[in-house]
Enzyme design. Structure first.
Site, PDB file in Angstrom:
ATOM      1  N   HIS A 199      54.981  33.087  35.749  1.00 25.90           N
ATOM      2  CA  HIS A 199      53.540  32.939  35.954  1.00 25.90           C
ATOM      3  C   HIS A 199      52.858  34.258  35.620  1.00 25.90           C
ATOM      4  O   HIS A 199      53.345  35.334  35.958  1.00 25.90           O
ATOM      5  CB  HIS A 199      53.220  32.482  37.379  1.00 25.90           C
ATOM      6  N   ASP A 249      55.528  40.849  39.663  1.00 29.01           N
ATOM      7  CA  ASP A 249      55.189  39.494  40.080  1.00 29.01           C
ATOM      8  C   ASP A 249      53.938  39.020  39.334  1.00 29.01           C
ATOM      9  O   ASP A 249      52.845  39.093  39.861  1.00 29.01           O
ATOM     10  CB  ASP A 249      54.952  39.468  41.590  1.00 29.01           C
ATOM     11  N   GLU A 266      50.306  30.311  39.944  1.00 30.29           N
ATOM     12  CA  GLU A 266      51.405  30.246  40.913  1.00 30.29           C
ATOM     13  C   GLU A 266      50.992  30.824  42.249  1.00 30.29           C
ATOM     14  O   GLU A 266      51.338  30.289  43.307  1.00 30.29           O
ATOM     15  CB  GLU A 266      52.618  30.999  40.368  1.00 30.29           C
ATOM     16  N   GLU A 267      50.245  31.923  42.210  1.00 35.56           N
ATOM     17  CA  GLU A 267      49.839  32.574  43.453  1.00 35.56           C
ATOM     18  C   GLU A 267      48.881  31.705  44.257  1.00 35.56           C
ATOM     19  O   GLU A 267      48.692  31.935  45.446  1.00 35.56           O
ATOM     20  CB  GLU A 267      49.188  33.930  43.150  1.00 35.56           C
ATOM     21  N   HIS A 313      53.114  42.915  45.633  1.00 35.83           N
ATOM     22  CA  HIS A 313      51.749  42.448  45.923  1.00 35.83           C
ATOM     23  C   HIS A 313      50.807  43.588  46.328  1.00 35.83           C
ATOM     24  O   HIS A 313      49.912  43.383  47.148  1.00 35.83           O
ATOM     25  CB  HIS A 313      51.757  41.375  47.017  1.00 35.83           C
TER      26      HIS A 313
END
Length: 834
Positions: free
Chosen positions: A131, A143, A177-178, A280
């Site tokens: 993603h 990420d 996705e998040e 994150h």
């Protein structure tokens, strides 16, 4: 055995094992210099900045960059393959059991889908998923930009190959996705290519760099694990990680769930796990991901994808769906894998052999069997007692540390926890058995005691092995190691021990025999600590992290001490060891209580930031007649760890417990803009009064129709437009019930407390959101309260009277390297009566 050489020998043995584990975990590669394409992919994606759903950075800039690179790759591909590219912008909804019940609605989000297939076409396909969206305020290098970069490189490598594939490879660069796994749902349920997919590989991250861990496979389909075992060049996989993750202990989820539950497709889930401290956060930058980490991941994923795309089993994958598989890597060198049913048989056989050995030994000679049984079970009970008392003692220390406000003192300095809780655990274990030896076994032969306590440890692990196998956990293989190897070691050293006692030769033979289970347990334990220690910094305000970590350390201590407890009865004294370890514990406790170990770090090379979530919210509460009963605006503050705001209050006095947020119990979800406040993780909130915020995209909420159905229910339809992220909260009034709606599969999924939560997000140019709900009608006029909160990234420009306080807060938080996100929330309450 003399204490002067016995204790140091055990310590050196454990330190040597720890050194081997460290070498294995850092066993990366030394490849050629980082290639231009790969460096360009990762750096260019992260240079776009944070890529939240609905932002131009996510919906336009990143998509355009991916299309440019795919087009360049296509221009260099060989005649052996065809490349197809599709931009999908799906709209849909689904419900999952997440945070106690969660419904998601998405509109016009973006997927970039690429299919590489043989020139003659292919009926079946394997999917590779990453993603490109990120959470706010982070460049999202690990990420998940690095995974998308690896996928681009794999696409380039496969397309340049002259060797044709047997099946197609579909590369999904998903853009949401998040937002709770929305884009993968849109693809697997709506895209025409999804019908051909027979297996998938999902590329994720729970940390930044390091080795990528296979932490989920299946469901079932052991041939997928075998594909990884055969093809992966640098394996790192564990069924233990799979069972831990699927237990729900880790508060996270991945697209694996969507493909498994909504697509009925088996797959492999892998993720980077190192350095989760900056996961994150704004520190998740491309320069922190080592070249050899990228090379490892690329080598592994390319090899497994190529293997699957040329496998005869892929086309008939559903025929091979039989049972689970036990799998684990050995120091990153290779993977052992075998069917779970074979493991079950093997576990029971080994447990039975151990029980037979112990039974024969205890019951012989027959005239002393009763006495032997008493002594054996006394040792067994004493061992369990020592473990329980150790656990209680160390947890008391952890609770004390938490109560005095020194939680997470080990967050930046992990070995503080080892010196504090580890030394306390070892001291208590040794003390209990030393006292037992002195007062309970004062006239008993040391050699006999050493033998009986070894047998007691073997009995404990044999019982645990049988129980875990009976439950059906594949992780029972660990217990197999802790029964089989010690039993072989006992047989190997029996003669030496019987004739000469605890000689140096016996100790060396004993430690060599225990090498495999101890090395693997150290390897596994360190992997768990590497994953869970950073998670404690974002585990919520209700879970005392010191209690959790202390529990892990006690469990590790009990396991690692299992077959060394008998040494306590073989040494002449434990006085020096107890004094040394007690001194280590007391000194560490004093230092921790003094506050010398500040939990967080802003070190540029290795930051470990504190996480605080800030949202600027407007709240309006109405009664059931539509009258405004309360209105306020403020900065809603959530500390992501147990320390809350205790480290902020001294610097910003306005942020203290006098502004704790009360729960508006009559309002859905306490009248706050998350589903999380009522979740057990986040019950402590703070609310700093501030001026009203005016979002750039205000909400427009309309009740379109009220229709009484023939089956005596009321159907209400709505239209909503507004910013890219909104949340809908529904609480039926007493006397009514929400029976069905147009979301998900039509069955409303209640969240914590019986309310309903719907998360909405959209890409660009999405149509207004239309949905309906249906309420059962009872004997009187029913009311339904709907609360809509709008989340919209905003900026502040010094217009309000509280700006000085807010600016001060932001500056202090920024100086402390605290990650935060600006959001504005509007809450509307609507009275609907029929």
């Amino acid at each position: 055995m003399g204490e002067a050489w016995g204790a140091p020998l055990v310590l050196l043995y454990l330190l040597a094992l720890r050194a081997l584990v460290q070498v294995s975990h850092r066993q990366l590669l030394s490849p050629p210099a980082r290639g231009e394409e790969r460096e360009g992919y990762l750096d260019n994606i992260t240079a776009i900045g944070p890529r939240t759903v609905g932002s131009p950075e996510n919906e336009v800039h990143t998509v355009n960059y991916l299309l440019e690179q795919i087009k360049a790759i296509e221009s260099e591909s060989t005649d052996a393959h065809k490349i197809f590219v599709d931009i999908q912008r799906p709209t849909g909804s689904f419900s999952i059991d997440f945070l106690g019940g969660f419904t998601s609605y998405y509109a016009n989000i973006t997927n970039v889908v690429v299919k590489l297939e043989p020139r003659g076409g292919a009926e079946h396909a394997v999917l590779s998923n990453c993603h490109f969206d990120s959470v706010p305020n982070t460049p999202g290098a690990s990420d998940d930009a690095v995974s998308c970069s690896v996928m681009l490189e794999i696409l380039y490598t496969l397309s340049k190959s002259s060797e044709p594939l047997q099946h197609a490879v579909i590369f999904l660069f998903n853009g949401a996705e998040e937002n709770i796994l929305q884009a993968s749902h849109g693809f697997i349920t709506q895209h025409e290519w999804a019908k051909s997919i027979r297996a998938f590989i999902n590329l994720e991250a729970a940390g930044v760099g390091g080795k990528e861990l296979v932490f989920q496979t299946g469901p079932e389909n052991p041939w997928l694990v075998q594909a990884y075992v055969f093809a992966a060049k640098h394996p790192f996989a564990s069924v233990v990680a799979q069972e831990i993750f699927q237990s729900g202990i880790i508060p996270a989820d991945t697209d694996f769930r969507i493909y498994r539950d909504f697509g009925n497709v088996p797959g492999i889930d892998l993720a980077f796990i190192e350095n989760g401290y900056i996961y994150h956060t704004k520190y998740d930058t491309s320069d922190r991901i080592l070249t050899d980490s990228i090379q490892r991941a690329g080598d592994n994923i390319l090899a497994v994808l190529k293997y699957l795309a040329t496998s005869d089993m892929l086309a008939k994958s559903f025929e091979y769906r039989h049972g689970n598989v036990v799998f684990f890597d050995v120091l990153g060198l290779f993977v052992l894998a075998y069917p779970a049913r074979i493991g079950t048989i093997m576990n029971y056989v080994i447990a039975a052999i151990a029980f037979l050995y112990l039974g024969k030994k205890v019951l012989q000679p027959k005239n002393r069997a009763i006495n032997n049984l008493k002594k054996f079970f006394a040792a067994f009970g004493l061992m369990l007692l020592s473990w329980i008392s150790t656990l209680v003692t160390v947890l008391i220390v952890a609770v004390f540390i938490s109560l005095i406000g020194r939680s997470l003192s080990w967050y930046t300095h992990f070995y503080v926890s080892v010196f504090l809780y580890g030394s306390a655990a070892v001291v208590k274990l040794i003390l209990v058995h030393t006292l037992a030896k002195k007062f309970y076994y004062k006239n008993t032969n040391d050699q006999y005691l050493g033998d009986v306590f070894f047998d007691a440890s073997l009995m404990v692990w044999s019982v645990v092995l049988a129980m875990i196998t009976r439950i059906g956990l594949c992780s029972a293989f660990i217990c197999t190691l802790w029964v089989a190897f010690p039993l072989l070691t006992k047989l190997m050293t029996h003669e030496e021990f019987r004739q000469k006692g605890a000689t140096m030769k016996f100790v060396v033979m004993y430690m060599l025999g225990m090498f495999v289970p101890y090395l693997y347990m150290m390897y596994l334990s360190w992997t768990v600590f590497e994953m869970f220690t950073p998670i404690m910094g974002r585990s919520g305000s209700e879970i005392p992290p010191d209690v959790v970590l202390a529990g892990f350390i006690v469990a590790s201590t009990m396991i690692l001490s299992s077959y060394f407890i008998n040494f306590i009865y073989l040494v002449k004294s434990t006085k020096t060891t107890l004094i040394t370890l007690t001194t280590v514990f007391v000194v560490t406790l004093i230092l921790v209580c003094s506050g010398i170990f500040f939990p967080y770090s802003s070190d540029a090379a290795n930051p470990k930031p504190k996480r605080v979530f800030l949202q600027h919210a407007n709240r309006r509460f109405h009664d059931l007649d539509g009258n405004l009963v309360k209105s306020d605006s403020g900065i809603w503050i959530n500390g992501f760890d147990y320390n809350g705001i205790s480290h902020i209050t001294p610097l910003v006095p306005e942020i203290n417990d006098t502004i704790r947020t009360p729960c508006e119990e009559r309002a859905p979800f306490c009248g706050l803009p998350w589903i999380l406040p009522v979740h057990f993780m986040f019950r402590k909130n703070w609310y700093l009064p501030a001026s009203e915020i005016f979002p750039a995209s205000p909400i427009h909420f309309k009740v379109l129709t009220k229709e009484l159905t023939p089956w005596n229910s009321l159907r209400l339809s709505f239209e909503v437009s507004g910013p890219s992220h909104m949340s809908l909260y529904i609480r039926p009034h007493e006397g009514s019930a929400l029976s069905t709606w147009s979301l998900g599969d039509g069955t409303p999924v209640a969240s914590v407390g019986g309310d309903y939560f719907v998360f909405y997000s959209r890409g660009l140019q999405a149509s207004p959101w239309h949905f309906w709900i249906e309420l059962t009608k009872f004997d009187y006029c029913d009311h339904t309260k709907l609360v809509v909160s709008i989340l919209k990234p905003v900026s502040f420009d010094a217009q309000h009277e509280h700006e000085s306080v807010i600016a001060h807060l932001y500056q202090i938080v920024s100086d402390m390297k605290v990650q935060f996100v600006y959001d504005a929330i509007i809450i509307l309450t609507i009275n609907l009566c029929y």
